[in-house]
Design an enzyme around this catalytic site. Sequence first.
Site, short mmCIF file in Angstrom:
data_model
loop_
_atom_site.label_atom_id
_atom_site.label_comp_id
_atom_site.label_asym_id
_atom_site.label_seq_id
_atom_site.Cartn_x
_atom_site.Cartn_y
_atom_site.Cartn_z
N LYS A 110 0.81 -1.22 0.00
CA LYS A 110 0.00 0.00 0.00
C LYS A 110 0.85 1.27 0.00
O LYS A 110 0.47 2.28 -0.61
CB LYS A 110 -0.96 0.00 1.18
N ARG B 127 0.12 1.00 22.41
CA ARG B 127 1.20 0.71 23.36
C ARG B 127 2.27 1.80 23.31
O ARG B 127 2.79 2.21 24.34
CB ARG B 127 1.84 -0.64 23.04
N GLY C 299 -14.08 -7.93 10.75
CA GLY C 299 -13.82 -7.04 9.64
C GLY C 299 -14.22 -7.54 8.27
O GLY C 299 -13.88 -6.91 7.27
#
Length: 249
Positions: free
Chosen positions: A35, A121, A214
């Site tokens: 991508k 995180r 998804g």
Amino acid sequence: MQYEAILAPVDNFADSWREFVAAGGKGANITVPFKQQAYQLAEQLSDQAKQAQAVNTLYIDKYGKLCGDNTDGIGLVMDLRRLQQKLAASTVLILGAGGATRGVIAPLLQAGVANIVIANRTLSKAQAIADMINQTVNKEVKQQVQAADLAQIPDLAYNIVINATSSGLMGERPLIAEKHLQHCLLAYDMLYGAEPTTFLRWAKQSGVPLQADGLGMLVAQAAESFYIWRGKRPEVEPVLSMLSEQLAR
């Protein structure tokens, strides 16, 4: 019309695209890990692609220019609406700060979401996305998008909690406190498979009334890409039903 998978070398996406065009190709969907390479290759980028800094849809326009778009965020919004979720004035928690998150923030805001918290995180990665969106998309209302550490998520009434991490691939889930699901109407995991992810199972056990993976986002973003290429938007439900049946076998 033909639509089929092409396996490109990891280090030579550009030549694969040129060979495809030389053979008569007009447009393509791009998946990981290409991508960002598609983003660099495109001569003209949509706003969605610029915000995501990634391209999942390539096409050649009537002037012969190579155009790059990103339909992932629109696909998510379409799927949330299919699931009858109210987006206007809602508060959304997104777990993870990778490319998937970067691609969906602006479409969620454009759909009317009032507040988005990106929890990760590594706080700096979430903050970078929040800053980028606030500086480009969200100039007037600076506080709509904020970043947080997974261990220090603000205590807001989150209507939708989205897992955009790959934790489910390892049979794990993001380690967030159960209190953040207290007002949650939908737990959504961008991963999909034959069985619910660990995150979705945990959400169900915690009392979240609706869970979804998804797969719907995958089909909806593909429908949007088809619309870009052909000017017609296919129906999502028949394809989603067929894929769900295949996964269940």
